[in-house]
Design an enzyme around this catalytic site. Structure first.
Site, PDB file in Angstrom:
ATOM      1  CG  ASP A 189      52.260  45.461  88.681  1.00 19.06           C
ATOM      2  OD1 ASP A 189      51.826  44.846  87.684  1.00 19.06           O
ATOM      3  OD2 ASP A 189      51.853  46.592  88.999  1.00 19.06           O
ATOM      4  CG  HIS A 259      48.512  45.147  87.555  1.00 21.47           C
ATOM      5  ND1 HIS A 259      49.342  45.362  86.486  1.00 21.47           N
ATOM      6  CD2 HIS A 259      47.521  46.073  87.448  1.00 21.47           C
ATOM      7  CE1 HIS A 259      48.885  46.380  85.764  1.00 21.47           C
ATOM      8  NE2 HIS A 259      47.767  46.827  86.330  1.00 21.47           N
ATOM      9  CD  GLU A 323      46.412  49.566  83.927  1.00 18.93           C
ATOM     10  OE1 GLU A 323      46.599  50.498  83.124  1.00 18.93           O
ATOM     11  OE2 GLU A 323      47.348  48.947  84.465  1.00 18.93           O
ATOM     12  CD1 TRP A 389      43.707  54.823  88.291  1.00 17.08           C
ATOM     13  CD2 TRP A 389      44.730  55.213  86.347  1.00 17.08           C
ATOM     14  NE1 TRP A 389      43.396  53.785  87.439  1.00 17.08           N
ATOM     15  CE2 TRP A 389      44.016  53.998  86.241  1.00 17.08           C
ATOM     16  CE3 TRP A 389      45.463  55.652  85.248  1.00 17.08           C
ATOM     17  CZ2 TRP A 389      44.006  53.224  85.073  1.00 17.08           C
ATOM     18  CZ3 TRP A 389      45.456  54.891  84.083  1.00 17.08           C
ATOM     19  CH2 TRP A 389      44.731  53.685  84.008  1.00 17.08           C
ATOM     20  CG  ASP A 416      55.671  57.048  83.800  1.00 23.43           C
ATOM     21  OD1 ASP A 416      54.875  57.978  84.016  1.00 23.43           O
ATOM     22  OD2 ASP A 416      55.301  55.894  83.508  1.00 23.43           O
ATOM     23  CB  THR A 465      60.160  51.938  87.996  1.00 18.89           C
ATOM     24  OG1 THR A 465      59.646  50.667  88.420  1.00 18.89           O
ATOM     25  CG2 THR A 465      60.074  52.936  89.132  1.00 18.89           C
TER      26      THR A 465
END
Length: 754
Positions: A189, A259, A323, A389, A416, A465
């Site tokens: 990423d 990313h 994205e 998603w 998260d 994370t």
């Protein structure tokens, strides 16, 4: 003839939350996930001196798994012998790649399956039955079981924060114990590249390391901190083999075309931008950095994928595709030339071509591409699998177009997010996905025909994370929600009921405790809000876990199922010791929580007890103070840090004590940065502002941040408040010159006149 493999079990142990006995136990055994079919039988099987027998390699592997699980939940070591009454048997009549039959009679236990995976899952189920026993016996029953979905996944983001190989192995073990079978491993990423590629050594030499944002980026001696890590190829092969032994498939993810900051920092010639990033990112959010569309970049990606394929035998390779902000492609003459040459209409179609080309390459190597639902923007190969998603809409579109799909909706299955409004929740995103809501997430879209619904391979929960610096935080955010996902993925939707599941959850938590592994206990604790009621205190309690009954005591004793049940706010005298705990029938379900009531509690609020003025991007960010020990976790909207104390009891109040802290504004939000507007500060560092009744109401206190500004960590400020009659709404915000650092509230206390 193959030599028989036999183990002896002398298991005399029990865990809390044991089941009731007899046929009721067999009808609803304390299992997770709930099996497809359970038929109670007469009698009980005494396992205390039983032996475990197995013959072929798959049977022996299942027997070893059973022995290992029993050892880790309190059983003695198991020894080899012969003539076992717990038997593993290969039986092709038990149809299904992961199906098994578990038969318990007073004389024997038999686990039958046509596959190694079925035998393995039968062992997991038997372990759960034994682990819940209080008397060394289990009820007779027949279980015929098979999963509802083939893809039962968790995603681990190792790019934003790095975990050790040992952590990944423990995660795999826990997944297998709940019959989860896909670990989607997010390895690259913007913030890190975690997999070595021999042909491109700078990917880990440069791409695996970054300097954390804020105060955490500098050590006590004033030197830059280097954070990161990578997995060696030997570690990856060991983890892949470890997972395979537990019937968990690892699906690696190599992000493209977005990313990509860590890769571009290592090899700038990959960039679409004229001025490429020089280091991996330390911000969260969406960077604009994209791979360019040149042939040399595709050669690089194909080289990378060749080595990934060599490490991971999975049929599926995840390529991201999400994205990808197109600004750099719009500005890149090479990308524009590529669009023209291919006869494409725009940059969205260019991404579709990009992903399709990679998909064709993987297909030629015998692999299948998986991507986030943005890959549907282009003409991806029919074999491409879509991971939805953006809710479940991407899965619906994919299934209708003939693509397989995995449902991984945000925010429902994003681990998260907060699990309750407790101030003790770990850092993460600010939308509360409580356990009941998580469990009841719909996973079979009604708008699909039977044929289209067959394209829904399964479900997956994702652990991003950014806000999870430690393994302890990650464990709390994953478990027990990952166990709930296991039931969502394994058990047919029509058989899932929250109240019935909640009755079985304590046995799962008891197994976790016995194995010494972590999960989030905070949602099991009652929340308390305390307000003045004359010379007494009104205590309002809330149970974050929507199951069972909350019981309480007011004499300091431990609550029991026979203690009074909470139904409405309690009015109690100062000095009362109030203790609470939830129960399912007579069995404890929640964790005990207690308070000693005082007048000061009615005048104190944590930030999590305050209303946010806005909820553009609510977060629970963690303090970046580099000092040892526990860091503070705040609660606020990073676009507009502003809090409201409704009905603050201002009568007789002369001052305010505020505990505040600061976090780095390390968020990539593009043009939205212009939306962040702060009150003009009157001092260099800024001030905490207190307004009366409205967000633009009169300022009744302006508290300089000067002393706190140079000190990471929570600091205490005091202010004088003008005397007010009765309750008022108080609005708290910060006047500051810019967003970095971002000031946050932790705790407020109203101070009475002396």
């Amino acid at each position: 003839m193959m030599r028989s493999f036999v183990l002896v079990a002398a298991v005399v142990f029990g865990l809390a939350c044991g089941p009731v006995s007899g046929e009721a136990e067999a009808a609803s055994p304390p299992l997770l996930p709930l099996p497809a079919k359970v038929e109670p039988q007469q009698g009980r099987f005494d396992f205390r001196h039983a032996r475990i027998a197995a013959t072929d390699s798959g049977e022996r592997a299942a027997a070893r798994r059973l022995a290992d699980l029993l050892r880790h939940t309190g059983a003695p070591q198991l020894a080899a012998s012969s003539g076992g009454r717990i038997r593993f048997r290969r039986n092709s009549a038990v149809a299904g790649a992961e199906a098994y039959r578990l038969t318990v009679t007073p004389g024997a236990v038999t686990i039958e399956a046509g596959t190694d995976a079925g035998l393995f899952y039968g062992a997991e189920t038997l372990w759960q039955l034994i682990a819940a026993s209080k008397d060394g016996t289990i009820a007779a029953m027949v279980i015929d079981d098979a999963p509802a979905f083939a893809w039962r996944g968790l995603m681990l983001d190792s790019a934003r924060h790095f975990q050790s190989a040992a952590f990944v192995k423990v995660l795999i073990d826990r997944m297998a114990a709940d019959k989860l079978n896909v670990l989607h491993w997010h390895l690259t990423d913007d913030q890190g590249w975690r997999i070595p590629i021999d042909r491109y050594p700078r990917l880990i030499a440069v791409g695996a390391w970054r300097r954390p944002a804020g105060a955490a980026g500098t050590d006590a001696q004033g030197h830059p901190v280097r954070y990161g890590g990578f997995y060696t190829k030997a570690e990856i092969r060991e983890i892949v083999a470890y997972a395979a032994e537990r019937h968990v498939t690892i699906v690696p993810e190599i992000e493209m075309p977005g990313h990509a900051t860590a890769a571009i920092a290592a090899y700038p010639m990959l960039a679409a931008a004229a001025d490429p990033a020089k280091v991996p990112g330390a911000d969260w959010g969406v960077y604009e950095n994209l791979f360019n569309t040149e042939e040399a970049t595709f050669a690089f990606l194909e080289d990378v994928l060749d080595e990934v394929i060599d490490l991971f035998p999975s049929t599926y390779i995840h390529v991201g595709g999400d994205e990808a902000v197109k600004a750099q492609w719009i500005a890149d003459p090479r990308a524009q030339a590529r669009i023209k040459a291919l006869g494409l209409r725009n940059e969205g179609e260019l991404q579709g071509w990009f992903i399709a080309r990679i998909g064709d390459y993987l297909a030629a190597r015998g692999r299948k591409i998986v991507g986030w639902d943005e890959i549907l923007e282009g003409h991806v190969p029919p074999s491409a699998t879509v991971m939805s998603w953006h809710g479940i809409e991407g899965g619906i579109v994919a299934a209708k177009a003939g693509h397989d799909a995995v449902l991984s909706p945000s925010p429902d299955f994003y681990l998260d997010h907060m699990q309750s409004m407790s101030a003790d929740e770990p850092p993460g995103r600010g939308e509360v996905i409580d356990w009941k809501s998580f469990y009841e997430t719909p996973v079979l879209p009604q708008r699909l025909s039977d044929g289209e619904r067959a394209h829904i391979l399964g479900v997956q929960a994702n652990l991003w994370t950014e806000h999870m610096r430690t393994g302890e935080i990650m464990e709390r955010q994953m478990w027990p929600r990952a166990a709930m996902l296991a039931e969502i993925a394994w058990t047919a939707p029509e058989r899932r009921q929250w109240d019935e599941f909640a009755a079985r959850l304590p046995a799962e938590l008891a197994r976790e405790k016995a194995m010494g592994i972590g999960y989030d206990r905070t949602p099991l604790e009652a929340l308390g809000t305390f307000t003045a009621a004359g010379d007494r205190i009104a205590a309002s309690l809330e149970q974050p876990v929507k199951a069972g009954t909350l019981h309480y005591t007011t004499d300091g004793s431990a609550p029991l199922a026979s203690s009074p049940a909470y139904a409405a706010p309690l009015t109690l005298a100062p000095g009362t010791v109030l203790r609470t705990r939830s129960f399912l029938g007579t069995e404890p379900f929640g964790e005990e929580k207690g308070w000693t009531l005082s007048a000061a509690m009615t005048r104190t609020r944590r930030a999590s007890q305050l209303e946010l003025c806005s909820r553009a991007v609510p977060l629970r960010p963690e303090d970046d103070a580099p000092a040892q020990g526990k860091r503070a976790v705040f609660w606020g909207d990073i676009f507009h840090p502003c809090w409201i104390w409704r009905g603050a009891p201002l009568a007789g109040i002369a001052g305010l004590t505020a505990e505040v802290g600061q976090v780095p504004f390390n968020y990539q939000i593009g043009a939205d940065l212009a939306k962040l507007v702060f009150d003009k500060p009157g001092t260099r560092a800024g001030e905490l502002l207190v307004r009366l009744d409205k967000a633009d109401g009169p300022i009744v206190a302006r508290v300089p941040l000067g002393e706190a500004a140079g000190n990471p960590g929570v600091r205490t400020l005091t202010a004088v408040l003008p005397v007010q009659a009765g309750p008022h709404d108080l609005y708290f915000s910060f006047a500051q010159p810019g967003p970095d650092p971002l000031w946050m509230l932790d705790r407020l206390t109203l101070d009475p006149a002396r």
